[in-house]
Enzyme design. Structure first.
Site, PDB file in Angstrom:
ATOM      1  N   TYR A  39      -5.746  11.628   3.740  1.00 16.14           N
ATOM      2  CA  TYR A  39      -4.346  11.872   3.377  1.00 16.14           C
ATOM      3  C   TYR A  39      -4.291  12.606   2.030  1.00 16.14           C
ATOM      4  CZ  TYR A  39      -3.566   8.822   7.330  1.00 16.14           C
ATOM      5  OH  TYR A  39      -3.591   8.300   8.595  1.00 16.14           O
ATOM      6  N   GLN A  53       0.862  -1.196   0.000  1.00 14.81           N
ATOM      7  CA  GLN A  53       0.000   0.000   0.000  1.00 14.81           C
ATOM      8  C   GLN A  53       0.891   1.236   0.000  1.00 14.81           C
ATOM      9  OE1 GLN A  53      -2.174   1.720   3.408  1.00 14.81           O
ATOM     10  NE2 GLN A  53      -4.065   1.412   2.241  1.00 14.81           N
TER      11      GLN A  53
END
Ligand SMILES: Cc1cc2nc3c(=O)[nH]c(=O)nc-3n(C[C@H](O)[C@H](O)[C@H](O)COP(=O)(O)OP(=O)(O)OC[C@H]3O[C@@H](n4cnc5c(N)ncnc54)[C@H](O)[C@@H]3O)c2cc1C
Ligand SMILES: Cc1cc2nc3c(=O)[nH]c(=O)nc-3n(C[C@H](O)[C@H](O)[C@H](O)COP(=O)(O)O)c2cc1C
Length: 767
Positions: free
Chosen positions: A574, A493
């Site tokens: 984010y 990820q």
């Protein structure tokens, strides 16, 4: 006490009975606007538990009722020309008219005074003569609405249209009949409640209803249309309405979900549908009304308890029960409202989805009800998962799944979890053991934590990275171990923290800036995460290009490290998520404003990564399907568009998370609470999805997968305490065909034996 019950439905009558049983000295008047023998609706269904409750409360009326109950076991689902029958459901039903007659006789016999054709007006001063006025006047309660503010009434009018009809056709099974017409889908819920009569509820969306022209038809015309539509199920029998002779009732209705903050005001107490309603598709309204009546009579007759204390106890206990049912009922209501999401299913899966719609019935419940049928579903699932190669009868969670050329052994994944334990972004021995252990624990797919593409892209100083050779080497060691010692695939990820960066380690303070050594952060706009976080620098085009290249470099390094798959983290507020959510993105250029604009940069990054990643290996995208901010933020509806946009750029899997995109989010937690978002994206967008969020039992995973609500199921926190979650589930479900490290075979065999013995002992106790 001198008591008036307004309304002689199940609630009012049963309360009168129960009060008289507790103390014959109570004076009770029951007022009903309709004549005796005239009522809306046809049959109602009960569960065994309700029968136990009413038998304990009043064996006399319960005996008469149970002698007359119609019983049936099977559910038939007619869909696309096929009939799927599953058994073991155990329903009991009775005609509403007969139920009321029995309750009226019993109430009269115990000395309650019944007054029919007596319309009650809340403004009438006569109510002051009573110690208590029980507002048992149903869903459209005038007594409740007269003091709507005092009761804190909340009404949610649902979208679909329905009409409650009867028929002389006797259905042997509880029947759901779905018909596709030129005007859209329309369906019937039908069940027998007497020797010669069945309930037949017809339901459809408002659009279908209008397209049929039902809004312009009178009742008999509408019935003729329904008779034609459902002719093949009615076997020549007519459909009948009893709404015509009723006061205060209409033919076609929209279901109204009622909730009240307070159940009493002055001397008026709400009971049954007046206080709360539960959608007819879970058939529990009458049960709730009867159980309310029992509880209220209990607390009112308990010596030494003040009226206020009695009412407080009545409301607090009953409202909890109601809340649970209303939650299940909401799931069930929404399933019917979004029916077209599931009409692409094959009949077997469609029936499974229907049966598990309220989330009260799970995979293992279905096994208990009808093992043979459930095994048919399991075989179907396996066959589909293996393109016809396997005829296995085994839980869906153990079926393989293919994304491009990568095949995962089973459907369980270890969700990405930041460990905040790296120095300079380099994974260390902790990470080696952590990932290694989870890989041998049996999950088919393992995600790394959010691994950052640059030092400034880290959330905390402890985050792992993928921007230098040391990091690459450390990741390669982990990946090699996973491949050499397990069948798990491993996905890297990749992310960038954006405005949520430069904060402390997770356990030192989530999203709290560092005490010292902070680095400057950037984001879509200059919106700080919270008043204590830095104001981020809005990204310039040059920043965008630089960060995009950092992602591409990290992808190339991921390939060198041997990863099987890459995920781009575009969730949780984010950097990339800050572009997508309108709560963080205030840009006025081509990267702000419309959803298309807000997606532009995240899609550009994804496309660049995809181009650098081999075409035979899959990529996924993690998104927040809602900002938990209502219409101000991303909505689940938009999340389908987001999923589709990434799929067009080559995303093979949508990893459906939610929230954490703004500090004031209002999430609604619960078991499997984010799964509905995955369901929506999968079945509206026809995309492969992974569900995550408070999924912790094998039964949850199997129910989600078999119902087609996701293709993969991710567990995060459960894997923190149990790296061997999947192997344990296999032992529990007696599934043998899972890779177990040979070193541990003995332990797993022992666990399986013990679990089997415990399950047999528990079953013997139940018998
Ligand atoms: C289509 C459909 C199917 C359903 N299927 C089921 C099922 O299978 N199982 C189940 O348990 N429940 C079912 N329900 C729900 C069930 O009907 C109700 O939850 C239940 O009737 C509630 O009982 P009650 O006594 O509170 O209200 P009601 O049964 O509505 O009784 C209220 C009574 O008050 C009277 N009244 C109202 N206002 C006044 C006034 N001002 N003056 C005098 N009288 C008044 C009305 O005429 C009525 O008789 C279904 C409901 C619908 C709509
Ligand atoms: C300790 C911890 C760290 C997490 N770190 C990440 C992360 O790095 N990337 C990510 O996408 N999600 C992260 N999450 C979210 C999880 O992947 C998951 O979506 C969430 O915990 C809900 O799943 P659960 O109920 O099974 O725990 C983290 C969760 C936890 C508990």
């Amino acid at each position: 006490m001198k008591i008036a019950c307004v309304g002689a439905g199940p609630a009012g009558l049963y309360f009168a009975i129960t009060m008289k049983l507790r103390d014959p000295a109570h004076e009770i008047d029951v007022f009903e606007r309709n004549p005796p023998g005239v009522t809306f609706g046809w049959g109602v269904v009960f569960s065994d538990l309700t029968v136990d409750n009413i038998t304990r409360n009043d064996p006399v009326s319960a005996k008469i009722l149970t002698d007359e109950f119609a019983h049936w076991d099977d559910i038939d689902v007619h869909f696309k020309g096929e009939t799927v029958t599953s058994g073991g459901h155990g329903f009991i039903g009775i005609g509403r008219k007969r139920l009321l007659e029995i309750l009226q006789d019993r109430a009269r016999g115990l000395g309650a005074r019944l007054h029919f054709e007596a319309e009650c007006d809340p403004a009438d001063p006569k109510w002051r003569q009573y110690d208590l006025v029980i507002a048992s006047d149903g869903i459209n309660s005038r007594f409740r609405d007269a003091e709507a503010e005092a009761f804190g009434v909340d009404v949610d009018e649902r979208r679909n249209k329905f009409v409650w009809l009867g028929t002389g056709k006797v259905f042997d099974a509880f029947t759901f009949a779905f018909e596709e017409s030129e005007h859209g889908w329309i369906w019937a819920h039908a069940y027998r409640f007497a020797e010669d009569c069945s309930t037949f509820i017809v339901e459809c969306s408002e659009a279908t209803w209008k397209s049929f022209g039902f809004d312009r038809m009178d009742q008999s015309e509408a019935i003729t249309v329904c008779e034609k539509l459902f002719a093949k199920y009615l076997g020549g029998h007519r459909l009948i309405s009893n709404a015509a002779h009723l006061r205060g009732s209409a033919a076609w209705l929209n279901f109204r979900r009622i909730k009240c903050e307070r159940w009493s005001s002055g001397n008026v107490i709400l009971l049954g549908d007046a206080a709360h309603t539960a959608h007819f598709s879970i058939g529990s309204g009458t049960k709730l009304a009867l159980e309310d009546a029992i509880k209220l009579a209990d607390v009112l007759n308990r010596p030494g308890v003040s009226l206020q204390a009695a009412l407080d106890e009545y409301q607090s206990e009953r409202s909890l029960e109601v809340l649970k049912l209303q939650n299940s009922a909401r799931n069930s209501t929404e399933w019917f409202e979004t029916l077209e999401r599931y009409t692409h299913f094959e009949p077997l899966q469609f029936a499974y989805s229907l049966l598990t719609r309220s989330q009260r019935i799970s995979h293992e419940n279905l096994r208990l009800r009808d093992r043979e049928w459930l095994e048919t579903v399991e075989r179907w699932f396996w066959k589909r998962a293996t393109e016809g190669r396997s005829n296995k009868t085994a839980p869906p969670m153990f079926a393989p799944f293919k994304l491009r050329e990568m095949q995962v052994e089973n459907r369980i994944t270890v969700s990405p979890m930041a460990m905040y334990s790296a120095a300079d972004g380099v994974p260390n021995d902790f990470h080696f053991v952590h990932y290694g252990e989870r890989a041998i624990g049996g999950a088919g797919l393992l995600f790394t934590e959010m691994t950052c593409v640059s030092p400034e892209g880290r959330i905390s100083p402890g985050c792992t990275g993928m921007w230098n050779a040391d990091q690459l080497a450390a990741w390669k060691r982990i990946v090699d171990f996973v491949h050499a010692n397990s069948k798990a695939k491993i996905c890297l990820q990749l992310g960038h923290s954006g405005g949520k960066g430069s904060t402390k380690l997770g356990w030192e303070g989530n999203d709290v800036p560092l005490e010292s050594g902070n680095w400057p952060v950037m984001s879509a706009s200059d919106v700080p995460w919270s008043p204590i976080n830095q104001v981020p620098k809005p990204m310039t085009r040059a920043d965008m290009e630089a960060v995009r290249e950092q992602f591409v470099t990290a992808v190339r390094m991921g390939l060198e490290a041997g990863f099987d798959m890459i995920e781009l983290h575009a969730a949780h507020g984010y950097l990339l998520s800050s572009f997508i959510t309108p709560l963080q993105n205030r840009r006025t250029d081509e990267y702000g404003g419309s959803l298309d604009n807000r997606l532009r940069y995240p899609l550009e990054v994804f496309a660049a990564m995809r181009a650098a990643w081999p075409s035979d290996r899959p990529m996924s995208i993690r998104i927040s399907a809602t900002d938990w901010a209502g219409e101000d933020g991303i909505t689940p509806e938009e999340s389908v568009l987001i999923g589709e946009a990434f799929a067009r750029e080559g995303a093979d899997l949508i990893d459906v998370s939610a929230g954490q995109t703004w500090a004031e989010q209002q999430p609604v937690y619960g078991r499997m609470f984010q799964t509905p978002f995955s369901d929506r994206i999968r079945n509206e967008g026809r995309l492969a999805t992974m569900a995550v969020g408070n999924i912790y039992e094998p039964d949850h995973a199997n129910s989600i997968l078999a119902a087609g609500r996701a293709d993969l199921v991710a567990l995060a926190r459960p894997h923190l305490v149990d790296p061997f979650w999947t192997i344990r589930a296999a032992a529990q479900l007696d599934y043998r065909d899972i890779a177990i490290p040979p070193q541990y075979l003995n332990g797993v065999a022992q666990l399986a034996r013990n679990l089997k013995r415990d399950a047999e002992a528990a079953a013997a106790m139940r018998v």
